[in-house]
Design a protein around this motif. Sequence first.
Motif, PDB file in Angstrom:
ATOM      1  N   SER A 109     -17.395  -3.878  -6.795  1.00 53.92           N
ATOM      2  CA  SER A 109     -16.888  -4.102  -5.449  1.00 53.92           C
ATOM      3  C   SER A 109     -15.423  -3.724  -5.383  1.00 53.92           C
ATOM      4  CB  SER A 109     -17.057  -5.564  -5.046  1.00 53.92           C
ATOM      5  OG  SER A 109     -16.166  -6.377  -5.775  1.00 53.92           O
ATOM      6  N   ASN A 110     -14.992  -3.472  -4.182  1.00 55.73           N
ATOM      7  CA  ASN A 110     -13.596  -3.116  -3.970  1.00 55.73           C
ATOM      8  C   ASN A 110     -12.671  -4.254  -4.383  1.00 55.73           C
ATOM      9  OD1 ASN A 110     -11.619  -1.235  -2.989  1.00 55.73           O
ATOM     10  ND2 ASN A 110     -11.322  -2.576  -1.234  1.00 55.73           N
ATOM     11  N   TYR A 111     -13.169  -5.493  -4.257  1.00 58.61           N
ATOM     12  CA  TYR A 111     -12.327  -6.641  -4.574  1.00 58.61           C
ATOM     13  C   TYR A 111     -11.998  -6.700  -6.059  1.00 58.61           C
ATOM     14  CZ  TYR A 111     -13.568  -8.068   0.140  1.00 58.61           C
ATOM     15  OH  TYR A 111     -13.734  -8.103   1.488  1.00 58.61           O
ATOM     16  N   SER A 112     -12.975  -6.379  -6.902  1.00 60.81           N
ATOM     17  CA  SER A 112     -12.706  -6.441  -8.346  1.00 60.81           C
ATOM     18  C   SER A 112     -11.736  -5.344  -8.754  1.00 60.81           C
ATOM     19  CB  SER A 112     -14.018  -6.303  -9.125  1.00 60.81           C
ATOM     20  OG  SER A 112     -14.617  -5.046  -8.902  1.00 60.81           O
ATOM     21  N   LEU A 113     -11.841  -4.192  -8.092  1.00 61.87           N
ATOM     22  CA  LEU A 113     -10.928  -3.095  -8.426  1.00 61.87           C
ATOM     23  C   LEU A 113      -9.523  -3.367  -7.897  1.00 61.87           C
ATOM     24  CD1 LEU A 113     -13.257  -0.023  -7.730  1.00 61.87           C
ATOM     25  CD2 LEU A 113     -12.691  -1.063  -9.932  1.00 61.87           C
ATOM     26  N   MET A 114      -9.441  -4.097  -6.776  1.00 57.55           N
ATOM     27  CA  MET A 114      -8.124  -4.425  -6.211  1.00 57.55           C
ATOM     28  C   MET A 114      -7.291  -5.240  -7.184  1.00 57.55           C
ATOM     29  SD  MET A 114      -8.754  -5.278  -2.168  1.00 57.55           S
ATOM     30  CE  MET A 114      -7.072  -5.900  -2.001  1.00 57.55           C
ATOM     31  N   ASN A 115      -7.973  -6.034  -7.985  1.00 57.31           N
ATOM     32  CA  ASN A 115      -7.236  -6.853  -8.965  1.00 57.31           C
ATOM     33  C   ASN A 115      -6.471  -5.980  -9.946  1.00 57.31           C
ATOM     34  OD1 ASN A 115      -8.260  -9.209  -7.835  1.00 57.31           O
ATOM     35  ND2 ASN A 115     -10.076  -9.188  -9.150  1.00 57.31           N
ATOM     36  N   PHE A 116      -7.050  -4.812 -10.266  1.00 52.48           N
ATOM     37  CA  PHE A 116      -6.385  -3.921 -11.222  1.00 52.48           C
ATOM     38  C   PHE A 116      -5.209  -3.187 -10.578  1.00 52.48           C
ATOM     39  CE2 PHE A 116     -10.771  -3.763 -13.218  1.00 52.48           C
ATOM     40  CZ  PHE A 116     -10.440  -4.604 -14.269  1.00 52.48           C
ATOM     41  N   THR A 117      -5.284  -2.948  -9.266  1.00 54.09           N
ATOM     42  CA  THR A 117      -4.196  -2.197  -8.613  1.00 54.09           C
ATOM     43  C   THR A 117      -2.892  -2.980  -8.640  1.00 54.09           C
ATOM     44  OG1 THR A 117      -4.701  -3.090  -6.394  1.00 54.09           O
ATOM     45  CG2 THR A 117      -5.844  -1.065  -7.072  1.00 54.09           C
ATOM     46  N   GLU A 118      -2.999  -4.283  -8.652  1.00 54.38           N
ATOM     47  CA  GLU A 118      -1.783  -5.089  -8.674  1.00 54.38           C
ATOM     48  C   GLU A 118      -0.971  -4.829  -9.939  1.00 54.38           C
ATOM     49  OE1 GLU A 118      -2.985  -9.105  -8.222  1.00 54.38           O
ATOM     50  OE2 GLU A 118      -3.869  -8.823  -6.221  1.00 54.38           O
ATOM     51  N   LYS A 119      -1.701  -4.505 -11.022  1.00 51.16           N
ATOM     52  CA  LYS A 119      -1.008  -4.289 -12.301  1.00 51.16           C
ATOM     53  C   LYS A 119      -0.783  -2.817 -12.601  1.00 51.16           C
ATOM     54  CE  LYS A 119      -1.233  -5.457 -17.222  1.00 51.16           C
ATOM     55  NZ  LYS A 119      -1.982  -6.170 -18.290  1.00 51.16           N
ATOM     56  N   TYR A 120      -1.791  -1.973 -12.250  1.00 50.67           N
ATOM     57  CA  TYR A 120      -1.738  -0.572 -12.662  1.00 50.67           C
ATOM     58  C   TYR A 120      -1.468   0.417 -11.528  1.00 50.67           C
ATOM     59  CZ  TYR A 120      -3.907  -2.675 -16.759  1.00 50.67           C
ATOM     60  OH  TYR A 120      -4.176  -3.487 -17.838  1.00 50.67           O
ATOM     61  N   GLY A 121      -1.414  -0.078 -10.305  1.00 48.22           N
ATOM     62  CA  GLY A 121      -1.147   0.820  -9.189  1.00 48.22           C
ATOM     63  C   GLY A 121      -2.426   1.413  -8.605  1.00 48.22           C
ATOM     64  N   PRO A 122      -2.307   2.352  -7.646  1.00 50.53           N
ATOM     65  CA  PRO A 122      -3.478   2.886  -6.937  1.00 50.53           C
ATOM     66  C   PRO A 122      -4.301   3.890  -7.735  1.00 50.53           C
ATOM     67  CG  PRO A 122      -1.490   3.949  -6.157  1.00 50.53           C
ATOM     68  CD  PRO A 122      -1.045   2.899  -7.103  1.00 50.53           C
ATOM     69  N   VAL A 123      -3.796   4.331  -8.871  1.00 53.38           N
ATOM     70  CA  VAL A 123      -4.539   5.287  -9.704  1.00 53.38           C
ATOM     71  C   VAL A 123      -4.569   4.745 -11.124  1.00 53.38           C
ATOM     72  CG1 VAL A 123      -4.684   7.654 -10.552  1.00 53.38           C
ATOM     73  CG2 VAL A 123      -3.774   7.216  -8.256  1.00 53.38           C
ATOM     74  N   PRO A 142     -14.565   7.240 -19.681  1.00 56.18           N
ATOM     75  CA  PRO A 142     -13.470   6.875 -18.780  1.00 56.18           C
ATOM     76  C   PRO A 142     -13.775   7.293 -17.350  1.00 56.18           C
ATOM     77  CG  PRO A 142     -12.910   8.879 -19.956  1.00 56.18           C
ATOM     78  CD  PRO A 142     -14.230   8.413 -20.513  1.00 56.18           C
ATOM     79  N   THR A 143     -13.376   6.468 -16.397  1.00 56.75           N
ATOM     80  CA  THR A 143     -13.543   6.784 -14.984  1.00 56.75           C
ATOM     81  C   THR A 143     -12.203   6.576 -14.281  1.00 56.75           C
ATOM     82  OG1 THR A 143     -15.864   6.121 -14.913  1.00 56.75           O
ATOM     83  CG2 THR A 143     -14.688   6.112 -12.840  1.00 56.75           C
ATOM     84  N   LEU A 144     -11.758   7.605 -13.595  1.00 52.61           N
ATOM     85  CA  LEU A 144     -10.506   7.538 -12.850  1.00 52.61           C
ATOM     86  C   LEU A 144     -10.780   6.876 -11.509  1.00 52.61           C
ATOM     87  CD1 LEU A 144      -7.491   8.472 -12.736  1.00 52.61           C
ATOM     88  CD2 LEU A 144      -8.316  10.499 -11.517  1.00 52.61           C
ATOM     89  N   VAL A 145     -10.013   5.846 -11.188  1.00 52.61           N
ATOM     90  CA  VAL A 145     -10.178   5.126  -9.927  1.00 52.61           C
ATOM     91  C   VAL A 145      -9.042   5.503  -8.981  1.00 52.61           C
ATOM     92  CG1 VAL A 145     -10.341   2.874  -8.811  1.00 52.61           C
ATOM     93  CG2 VAL A 145     -11.325   3.206 -11.086  1.00 52.61           C
ATOM     94  N   LEU A 146      -9.409   5.944  -7.781  1.00 51.92           N
ATOM     95  CA  LEU A 146      -8.423   6.251  -6.739  1.00 51.92           C
ATOM     96  C   LEU A 146      -8.543   5.178  -5.672  1.00 51.92           C
ATOM     97  CD1 LEU A 146      -9.114  10.097  -6.356  1.00 51.92           C
ATOM     98  CD2 LEU A 146      -7.492   8.967  -7.886  1.00 51.92           C
ATOM     99  N   HIS A 147      -7.476   4.500  -5.391  1.00 50.09           N
ATOM    100  CA  HIS A 147      -7.523   3.358  -4.471  1.00 50.09           C
ATOM    101  C   HIS A 147      -6.491   3.551  -3.361  1.00 50.09           C
ATOM    102  CE1 HIS A 147      -7.507  -0.852  -3.091  1.00 50.09           C
ATOM    103  NE2 HIS A 147      -8.663  -0.974  -3.723  1.00 50.09           N
ATOM    104  N   GLY A 148      -6.915   3.448  -2.135  1.00 48.42           N
ATOM    105  CA  GLY A 148      -5.992   3.560  -1.020  1.00 48.42           C
ATOM    106  C   GLY A 148      -5.937   4.946  -0.413  1.00 48.42           C
ATOM    107  N   TYR A 149      -5.486   5.014   0.837  1.00 47.90           N
ATOM    108  CA  TYR A 149      -5.492   6.251   1.622  1.00 47.90           C
ATOM    109  C   TYR A 149      -4.683   7.362   0.977  1.00 47.90           C
ATOM    110  CZ  TYR A 149      -4.259   9.505   5.355  1.00 47.90           C
ATOM    111  OH  TYR A 149      -4.041  10.635   6.085  1.00 47.90           O
ATOM    112  N   GLU A 150      -3.467   7.069   0.553  1.00 50.73           N
ATOM    113  CA  GLU A 150      -2.587   8.112   0.032  1.00 50.73           C
ATOM    114  C   GLU A 150      -3.176   8.776  -1.206  1.00 50.73           C
ATOM    115  OE1 GLU A 150      -0.068   9.353   1.475  1.00 50.73           O
ATOM    116  OE2 GLU A 150       0.011   7.924   3.124  1.00 50.73           O
ATOM    117  N   ALA A 151      -3.712   7.965  -2.119  1.00 48.65           N
ATOM    118  CA  ALA A 151      -4.279   8.520  -3.353  1.00 48.65           C
ATOM    119  C   ALA A 151      -5.507   9.382  -3.043  1.00 48.65           C
ATOM    120  CB  ALA A 151      -4.662   7.393  -4.311  1.00 48.65           C
TER     121      ALA A 151
END
Length: 447
Positions: free
Chosen positions: A58-72, A81-90
């Motif tokens: 879910s998006n919620y579980s991935l959001m937890n990682f953005t707080e520490k590692y940013g949107p990418v 490995p899987t690259l995660v892109l989070h948010g409009y700009e990314a």
Amino acid sequence: MRLDVSAGLQNMLEEVGSNASEGEIELVSKHHNKGKLPPGPSPLPIVGNILQIDVPFSNYSLMNFTEKYGPVFTVYLGMKPTLVLHGYEALKEALIGQGDKFSGKMQSPLLSKESQGLGTPCDPSFLLACVPCNVISAVIFQHWFDYNDETFIGFMKNFQRIIEILTSPWIQLCSAYPVFYCLPGSHNEYFKILTEIKVFILKEIKRLQKSLNLSNPQDFIDYFLIKIEKEKHNKKLEYSMDNMIATTSDLFHAETETTSSTMKYGLFLLLKHPEVTAKIQEEIARVIGSHRSPGMQDKSHMPYTDAVWHEIQRYIDLIPIPWPRKTTQDVQFRGYHIPKGTSIMTCLMSVLNDNKEFPHPEKFDPSHFLGERGNFKKSDYFMAFSAGKRTCIREGLARMEMFLILTNILQHFTLKPLVNPEDIDTTPVQTGLLSLPPSYELCFIPR
């Protein structure tokens, strides 16, 4: 909800991680460092970050990682490995700014195992062009080319490029004003391609000349060579090497493009109308079965399939206005005097879309060619190959090819669109010369 793993199992996995062999640790380390991937949560051997991600993802579980590692950032689903892109700009930067580099499609391992790579989405254009090209090659050269043959592939691409050039506005302008041929333009590329095609055909002719048996001709070239020999003393020579090359080129050109374009458009219409496809497959199962290949002897017992092919050709109106004819002499026509040499343009589309003969001609409807009892119904309005003395000389061959290709495909495969059938737009791409189907992909699912 987070993946429900007992404390004992989680401890065991962590213990596996702590006791993992150097090879396993090195494998994860290599993946993590390869290509300088963005940072992310540290993966465990074998299971990666699965234990740290909610299931279903879910998006919620991935959001937890953005707080520490940013949107990418990078996560490991297992050992990959899987690259995660989070948010409009990314997403915008990747999918739009560098869209061609982020356009590959991942295949599910489960689907890959089940289908063995079959059914993968593909554009059928090139394959559908290869089939009729090889058929006409067998008739002319008595020779089939391997589809991976580089020479054959180059030959095919040349014909496809010719169509692109001939249907361009520039060539149509040059046809109306020949003086423009003196200017730079795509017509120069056209002449270059024709030279390459001539070299290819001449090479095949020379090969056949070496094995020519005057008393036992095997193909079109053999018959033409024999005719050249018989007519060599004729001052008004019509059978010559140049004429043979030109005729051969014309046959390849017409056979490859018209048949493949009709087939491509036909499959596109069947994706739009799965109920029609189902009825054809029912007829195939009843008349042919699954244990032998279709043959032309089956055609008379398959009125629905025959009607579908006629309707496909009527509906797509591949060549709405064929290349102009001209009058061979002065002629009186409907009270008018038409001088010899007058250019004549025949609007086939006006006949194929006549609503007196074909109710609702704007709709794709096989019943246009079916009688009340389901029998095939001929129509004098069916002029897909033109009419009269200038009718297409390859009409018979084309009809056989299209019937056999279609029945073979639907006997072995189910056609699967990549979108909902109701969302498919069958409006043709008008080029002025041809009505071509838009580009599309489909899956051939083995039956």
